[in-house]
Write a protein that holds these residues in place. Sequence first.
Motif, PDB file in Angstrom:
ATOM      1  N   GLU A 154       0.809  -1.220   0.000  1.00 10.54           N
ATOM      2  CA  GLU A 154       0.000   0.000   0.000  1.00 10.54           C
ATOM      3  C   GLU A 154       0.846   1.276   0.000  1.00 10.54           C
ATOM      4  O   GLU A 154       0.344   2.340  -0.361  1.00 10.54           O
ATOM      5  CB  GLU A 154      -0.959   0.000   1.188  1.00 10.54           C
ATOM      6  N   ARG A 155       2.085   1.202   0.396  1.00  9.38           N
ATOM      7  CA  ARG A 155       2.974   2.372   0.366  1.00  9.38           C
ATOM      8  C   ARG A 155       3.463   2.682  -1.047  1.00  9.38           C
ATOM      9  O   ARG A 155       3.959   3.770  -1.318  1.00  9.38           O
ATOM     10  CB  ARG A 155       4.196   2.134   1.254  1.00  9.38           C
ATOM     11  N   CYS A 156       3.374   1.725  -1.928  1.00  9.27           N
ATOM     12  CA  CYS A 156       3.917   1.853  -3.282  1.00  9.27           C
ATOM     13  C   CYS A 156       2.883   2.457  -4.223  1.00  9.27           C
ATOM     14  O   CYS A 156       1.689   2.462  -3.953  1.00  9.27           O
ATOM     15  CB  CYS A 156       4.304   0.469  -3.811  1.00  9.27           C
ATOM     16  N   ASP A 157       3.384   2.961  -5.350  1.00  9.80           N
ATOM     17  CA  ASP A 157       2.511   3.296  -6.467  1.00  9.80           C
ATOM     18  C   ASP A 157       3.176   2.736  -7.716  1.00  9.80           C
ATOM     19  O   ASP A 157       4.217   2.084  -7.621  1.00  9.80           O
ATOM     20  CB  ASP A 157       2.244   4.804  -6.553  1.00  9.80           C
ATOM     21  N   GLU A 158       2.596   2.956  -8.877  1.00 13.03           N
ATOM     22  CA  GLU A 158       3.108   2.296 -10.078  1.00 13.03           C
ATOM     23  C   GLU A 158       4.526   2.704 -10.463  1.00 13.03           C
ATOM     24  O   GLU A 158       5.195   1.986 -11.196  1.00 13.03           O
ATOM     25  CB  GLU A 158       2.167   2.498 -11.253  1.00 13.03           C
ATOM     26  N   LYS A 159       5.024   3.829  -9.952  1.00 10.49           N
ATOM     27  CA  LYS A 159       6.367   4.307 -10.294  1.00 10.49           C
ATOM     28  C   LYS A 159       7.389   4.080  -9.191  1.00 10.49           C
ATOM     29  O   LYS A 159       8.584   4.211  -9.428  1.00 10.49           O
ATOM     30  CB  LYS A 159       6.334   5.805 -10.599  1.00 10.49           C
ATOM     31  N   LYS A 207      22.566  -3.200   9.664  1.00 13.00           N
ATOM     32  CA  LYS A 207      23.096  -3.773  10.900  1.00 13.00           C
ATOM     33  C   LYS A 207      24.616  -3.813  10.853  1.00 13.00           C
ATOM     34  O   LYS A 207      25.217  -4.126   9.818  1.00 13.00           O
ATOM     35  CB  LYS A 207      22.602  -5.205  11.087  1.00 13.00           C
ATOM     36  N   TYR A 208      25.193  -3.540  12.002  1.00 13.97           N
ATOM     37  CA  TYR A 208      26.628  -3.717  12.184  1.00 13.97           C
ATOM     38  C   TYR A 208      26.842  -4.153  13.627  1.00 13.97           C
ATOM     39  O   TYR A 208      26.452  -3.435  14.558  1.00 13.97           O
ATOM     40  CB  TYR A 208      27.396  -2.434  11.893  1.00 13.97           C
ATOM     41  N   LYS A 209      27.391  -5.334  13.796  1.00 16.30           N
ATOM     42  CA  LYS A 209      27.554  -5.949  15.119  1.00 16.30           C
ATOM     43  C   LYS A 209      26.195  -5.984  15.809  1.00 16.30           C
ATOM     44  O   LYS A 209      25.240  -6.497  15.233  1.00 16.30           O
ATOM     45  CB  LYS A 209      28.624  -5.228  15.919  1.00 16.30           C
ATOM     46  N   ALA A 210      26.053  -5.440  16.999  1.00 15.85           N
ATOM     47  CA  ALA A 210      24.777  -5.481  17.726  1.00 15.85           C
ATOM     48  C   ALA A 210      23.922  -4.251  17.467  1.00 15.85           C
ATOM     49  O   ALA A 210      22.852  -4.098  18.044  1.00 15.85           O
ATOM     50  CB  ALA A 210      25.040  -5.610  19.225  1.00 15.85           C
ATOM     51  N   ASN A 211      24.359  -3.374  16.591  1.00 15.57           N
ATOM     52  CA  ASN A 211      23.661  -2.118  16.329  1.00 15.57           C
ATOM     53  C   ASN A 211      22.899  -2.195  15.009  1.00 15.57           C
ATOM     54  O   ASN A 211      23.367  -2.795  14.051  1.00 15.57           O
ATOM     55  CB  ASN A 211      24.667  -0.968  16.277  1.00 15.57           C
ATOM     56  N   LYS A 212      21.732  -1.551  14.994  1.00 18.87           N
ATOM     57  CA  LYS A 212      20.941  -1.557  13.766  1.00 18.87           C
ATOM     58  C   LYS A 212      20.092  -0.306  13.699  1.00 18.87           C
ATOM     59  O   LYS A 212      19.831   0.356  14.706  1.00 18.87           O
ATOM     60  CB  LYS A 212      20.064  -2.802  13.676  1.00 18.87           C
ATOM     61  N   VAL A 213      19.668   0.002  12.475  1.00 18.12           N
ATOM     62  CA  VAL A 213      18.794   1.146  12.231  1.00 18.12           C
ATOM     63  C   VAL A 213      17.845   0.782  11.094  1.00 18.12           C
ATOM     64  O   VAL A 213      18.213   0.077  10.150  1.00 18.12           O
ATOM     65  CB  VAL A 213      19.605   2.425  11.912  1.00 18.12           C
ATOM     66  N   LEU A 214      16.627   1.251  11.221  1.00 18.98           N
ATOM     67  CA  LEU A 214      15.609   1.020  10.205  1.00 18.98           C
ATOM     68  C   LEU A 214      15.689   2.105   9.136  1.00 18.98           C
ATOM     69  O   LEU A 214      15.923   3.275   9.448  1.00 18.98           O
ATOM     70  CB  LEU A 214      14.225   1.059  10.861  1.00 18.98           C
ATOM     71  N   CYS A 215      15.511   1.713   7.887  1.00 20.55           N
ATOM     72  CA  CYS A 215      15.379   2.698   6.805  1.00 20.55           C
ATOM     73  C   CYS A 215      14.578   2.058   5.678  1.00 20.55           C
ATOM     74  O   CYS A 215      14.311   0.862   5.691  1.00 20.55           O
ATOM     75  CB  CYS A 215      16.728   3.218   6.317  1.00 20.55           C
ATOM     76  N   ASP A 216      14.182   2.870   4.738  1.00 18.40           N
ATOM     77  CA  ASP A 216      13.411   2.399   3.591  1.00 18.40           C
ATOM     78  C   ASP A 216      14.230   2.608   2.324  1.00 18.40           C
ATOM     79  O   ASP A 216      14.838   3.655   2.141  1.00 18.40           O
ATOM     80  CB  ASP A 216      12.103   3.187   3.455  1.00 18.40           C
ATOM     81  N   PHE A 217      14.210   1.606   1.473  1.00 14.53           N
ATOM     82  CA  PHE A 217      14.756   1.776   0.141  1.00 14.53           C
ATOM     83  C   PHE A 217      13.597   2.143  -0.775  1.00 14.53           C
ATOM     84  O   PHE A 217      12.501   1.596  -0.656  1.00 14.53           O
ATOM     85  CB  PHE A 217      15.412   0.496  -0.382  1.00 14.53           C
TER      86      PHE A 217
END
Length: 125
Positions: A29-34, A43-53
Amino acid sequence: MVLLQERYSTNLPEFFHLLDVSYHSFNLERCDEKTFYISVELKYKANKVLCDFIYILDKPDMYGAISINEHYKQAVHFIKQQFNHSLKYTDELRLAHRFSKSTFFQRSFKQFASKYPRFMANKTT
């Protein structure tokens, strides 16, 4: 699918192979045709961060990068904090390209393509 060409393969940042890019979630639902969005964790070792491609599809070549949204600053900060590296757009292209080879990407992209076939003519999975 035609993605980032190997023209960016030289001068990879030293940390590149240490950073894990893993699937987090996909919401059609976040997407559209383009635009194809998929959430990942860096992630690196025990650390992580969320992001969107975000992958742009209305051009002959499909390029992905980190989406400039509420997670973008945290992703940039994460790379700076973990690797003392200023994230560049070419780094983002490489990360998105690497992730596009994953099973999770392929599965999500097939869902996307079945709903939005318009720009799929030049893209193969």
